[in-house]
Design a protein around this motif. Structure first.
Motif, mmCIF file in Angstrom:
data_model
loop_
_atom_site.group_PDB
_atom_site.id
_atom_site.type_symbol
_atom_site.label_atom_id
_atom_site.label_comp_id
_atom_site.label_asym_id
_atom_site.label_seq_id
_atom_site.Cartn_x
_atom_site.Cartn_y
_atom_site.Cartn_z
ATOM 1 N N GLN A 66 0.829 -1.202 0.000
ATOM 2 C CA GLN A 66 0.000 0.000 0.000
ATOM 3 C C GLN A 66 0.868 1.259 0.000
ATOM 4 O O GLN A 66 0.550 2.237 -0.676
ATOM 5 C CB GLN A 66 -0.943 0.001 1.202
ATOM 6 N N GLN A 67 1.966 1.246 0.752
ATOM 7 C CA GLN A 67 2.883 2.388 0.777
ATOM 8 C C GLN A 67 3.489 2.613 -0.605
ATOM 9 O O GLN A 67 3.590 3.744 -1.069
ATOM 10 C CB GLN A 67 3.981 2.173 1.817
ATOM 11 N N ASN A 68 3.871 1.539 -1.285
ATOM 12 C CA ASN A 68 4.428 1.674 -2.640
ATOM 13 C C ASN A 68 3.400 2.241 -3.611
ATOM 14 O O ASN A 68 3.746 3.027 -4.492
ATOM 15 C CB ASN A 68 4.942 0.330 -3.141
ATOM 16 N N GLU A 69 2.146 1.854 -3.453
ATOM 17 C CA GLU A 69 1.092 2.369 -4.332
ATOM 18 C C GLU A 69 0.850 3.854 -4.103
ATOM 19 O O GLU A 69 0.512 4.581 -5.046
ATOM 20 C CB GLU A 69 -0.206 1.587 -4.102
ATOM 21 N N ARG A 70 1.021 4.346 -2.876
ATOM 22 C CA ARG A 70 0.841 5.776 -2.605
ATOM 23 C C ARG A 70 1.936 6.609 -3.268
ATOM 24 O O ARG A 70 1.720 7.758 -3.592
ATOM 25 C CB ARG A 70 0.830 6.030 -1.095
ATOM 26 N N ASP A 71 3.137 6.052 -3.397
ATOM 27 C CA ASP A 71 4.257 6.703 -4.075
ATOM 28 C C ASP A 71 4.592 8.082 -3.492
ATOM 29 O O ASP A 71 4.791 9.046 -4.216
ATOM 30 C CB ASP A 71 3.983 6.800 -5.577
ATOM 31 N N TRP A 72 4.639 8.161 -2.177
ATOM 32 C CA TRP A 72 5.013 9.415 -1.536
ATOM 33 C C TRP A 72 6.518 9.618 -1.644
ATOM 34 O O TRP A 72 7.300 8.669 -1.659
ATOM 35 C CB TRP A 72 4.631 9.403 -0.069
ATOM 36 N N GLN A 73 6.916 10.876 -1.691
ATOM 37 C CA GLN A 73 8.333 11.224 -1.671
ATOM 38 C C GLN A 73 8.632 11.879 -0.322
ATOM 39 O O GLN A 73 8.113 12.960 -0.038
ATOM 40 C CB GLN A 73 8.684 12.184 -2.808
ATOM 41 N N VAL A 74 9.432 11.212 0.478
ATOM 42 C CA VAL A 74 9.807 11.723 1.793
ATOM 43 C C VAL A 74 11.318 11.901 1.801
ATOM 44 O O VAL A 74 12.070 10.936 1.668
ATOM 45 C CB VAL A 74 9.360 10.765 2.921
ATOM 46 N N GLN A 75 11.734 13.142 1.931
ATOM 47 C CA GLN A 75 13.154 13.477 2.003
ATOM 48 C C GLN A 75 13.499 13.778 3.462
ATOM 49 O O GLN A 75 12.873 14.641 4.076
ATOM 50 C CB GLN A 75 13.476 14.700 1.136
ATOM 51 N N ALA A 96 1.921 13.335 -6.661
ATOM 52 C CA ALA A 96 1.883 14.433 -7.632
ATOM 53 C C ALA A 96 2.829 15.567 -7.258
ATOM 54 O O ALA A 96 2.928 16.545 -7.994
ATOM 55 C CB ALA A 96 0.453 14.964 -7.742
ATOM 56 N N GLY A 97 3.496 15.458 -6.121
ATOM 57 C CA GLY A 97 4.428 16.493 -5.697
ATOM 58 C C GLY A 97 3.819 17.529 -4.774
ATOM 59 O O GLY A 97 4.480 18.486 -4.378
ATOM 60 N N ALA A 98 2.547 17.363 -4.409
ATOM 61 C CA ALA A 98 1.888 18.303 -3.500
ATOM 62 C C ALA A 98 2.298 17.996 -2.067
ATOM 63 O O ALA A 98 2.396 16.830 -1.684
ATOM 64 C CB ALA A 98 0.371 18.191 -3.649
ATOM 65 N N PRO A 99 2.526 19.032 -1.250
ATOM 66 C CA PRO A 99 2.921 18.787 0.146
ATOM 67 C C PRO A 99 1.808 18.119 0.937
ATOM 68 O O PRO A 99 0.630 18.422 0.755
ATOM 69 C CB PRO A 99 3.211 20.183 0.693
ATOM 70 N N LEU A 100 2.207 17.199 1.807
ATOM 71 C CA LEU A 100 1.261 16.501 2.684
ATOM 72 C C LEU A 100 1.253 17.182 4.045
ATOM 73 O O LEU A 100 2.310 17.394 4.647
ATOM 74 C CB LEU A 100 1.650 15.034 2.836
ATOM 75 N N THR A 101 0.063 17.497 4.529
ATOM 76 C CA THR A 101 -0.066 18.141 5.831
ATOM 77 C C THR A 101 -0.944 17.283 6.725
ATOM 78 O O THR A 101 -1.649 16.389 6.269
ATOM 79 C CB THR A 101 -0.686 19.544 5.692
ATOM 80 N N GLY A 102 -0.912 17.593 8.015
ATOM 81 C CA GLY A 102 -1.754 16.901 8.971
ATOM 82 C C GLY A 102 -1.296 15.503 9.333
ATOM 83 O O GLY A 102 -2.042 14.739 9.932
ATOM 84 N N MET A 103 -0.090 15.151 8.998
ATOM 85 C CA MET A 103 0.451 13.827 9.322
ATOM 86 C C MET A 103 1.091 13.863 10.709
ATOM 87 O O MET A 103 1.508 14.911 11.189
ATOM 88 C CB MET A 103 1.512 13.415 8.298
ATOM 89 N N ASN A 104 1.162 12.716 11.321
ATOM 90 C CA ASN A 104 1.887 12.550 12.579
ATOM 91 C C ASN A 104 3.112 11.695 12.291
ATOM 92 O O ASN A 104 2.972 10.530 11.929
ATOM 93 C CB ASN A 104 1.013 11.860 13.630
ATOM 94 N N PHE A 105 4.282 12.287 12.439
ATOM 95 C CA PHE A 105 5.516 11.552 12.184
ATOM 96 C C PHE A 105 6.247 11.290 13.485
ATOM 97 O O PHE A 105 6.237 12.107 14.404
ATOM 98 C CB PHE A 105 6.433 12.327 11.227
ATOM 99 N N LEU A 106 6.860 10.135 13.536
ATOM 100 C CA LEU A 106 7.722 9.747 14.646
ATOM 101 C C LEU A 106 9.019 9.245 14.029
ATOM 102 O O LEU A 106 8.993 8.462 13.079
ATOM 103 C CB LEU A 106 7.084 8.637 15.490
ATOM 104 N N ALA A 107 10.126 9.711 14.552
ATOM 105 C CA ALA A 107 11.430 9.255 14.070
ATOM 106 C C ALA A 107 12.183 8.628 15.237
ATOM 107 O O ALA A 107 12.011 9.019 16.390
ATOM 108 C CB ALA A 107 12.221 10.416 13.481
ATOM 109 N N ARG A 108 12.990 7.635 14.921
ATOM 110 C CA ARG A 108 13.834 6.977 15.917
ATOM 111 C C ARG A 108 15.228 6.805 15.354
ATOM 112 O O ARG A 108 15.392 6.457 14.189
ATOM 113 C CB ARG A 108 13.279 5.597 16.278
ATOM 114 N N LEU A 109 16.201 7.026 16.193
ATOM 115 C CA LEU A 109 17.580 6.661 15.880
ATOM 116 C C LEU A 109 17.862 5.387 16.654
ATOM 117 O O LEU A 109 17.802 5.365 17.882
ATOM 118 C CB LEU A 109 18.550 7.771 16.282
#
Length: 166
Positions: A66-75, A96-109
Motif C-alpha cells: 500500500q505504501q508503494n502504491e501511494r508513491d510518496w516522496q519523503v526526504q 503528484a508532488g503536493a505537500p502533505l499536511t496533517g500527518m503525525n511523524f515519529l522518528a527513531r535513531l
C-alpha cells in the motif's frame, strides 16, 4: 663437588586434593566472571516473541504494498551538532508532488548493535509539508533512522535507513 641431600617430596592425598580443588575453583571463578560479562553486555533480542513477529509478517507485506502504491516522496535530512543534539527535517510530498499536511511523524535513531542506545525523536509539523524534530544526547557513529508516518491512527509510511552521524 657438593651433593644435594634434598629428597623429593612425596605426592600425598592431601596435595592431590588441594590442587584439584584449587584447579576447579579457578575454572568456576573464570566461568562466573565470563557469564557476568555476557549477561551485562548483551543488548537483548531483536524481537521479544518470534511467534508474534511471524504472525504480523503478512500485515507488514500488505502495508508495504500500500505504501508503494501511494508513491510518496519523503526526504529526510539529519544533522548531529557538536553538542550531541541531532536535528531532523522531513519534506513530505504525495505522488503528484503536493505537500502533505496533517500527518503525525515519529522518528527513531536506533543503534544497529545495541537497542539500549535507541533515541526517539518527536517530530512536529513546521510548515506545509515540512516536519522538524530534535533530540539531545546522540553519540557519533552509525545509526538506523526509522521514520513512521501516521494519518487517522493508521500507519501510512515506514522507512528505515542507515545513517552516519559525525
Amino acid at each position: 663437588m657438593a651433593v644435594s641431600t634434598r629428597t623429593a617430596r612425596p605426592i600425598t592425598g592431601r596435595f592431590v586434593l588441594v590442587t584439584t580443588i584449587a584447579f576447579f575453583a579457578v575454572v568456576i571463578g573464570v566461568n562466573m566472571v565470563m557469564v557476568r560479562f555476557a549477561i551485562t553486555t548483551l543488548p537483548g533480542t531483536e524481537v521479544d516473541s518470534a511467534y508474534s513477529a511471524s504472525l504480523a509478517y503478512q500485515r507488514e507485506i500488505v502495508a508495504a504494498r500500500q505504501q508503494n502504491e501511494r508513491d510518496w516522496q519523503v526526504q529526510a535530512h539529519i544533522d548531529r551538532r557538536p553538542d550531541g543534539a541531532a536535528a531532523i527535517l522531513l519534506e513530505v510530498r504525495d505522488h503528484a508532488g503536493a505537500p502533505l499536511t496533517g500527518m503525525n511523524f515519529l522518528a527513531r535513531l536506533e543503534r544497529p548493535i545495541d537497542r539500549r542506545a535507541d533515541r526517539a525523536i518527536e517530530v512536529s509539523e513546521a510548515g506545509v509539508g515540512s516536519y522538524r524534530g530534535r533530540v539531545d544526547g546522540v553519540a557519533a557513529g552509525q545509526w538506523d533512522l526509522v521514520i513512521e508516518g501516521d494519518a487517522d491512527g493508521r500507519r501510512m509510511f515506514l522507512s528505515r535507513n542507515r545513517v552516519l552521524l559525525n
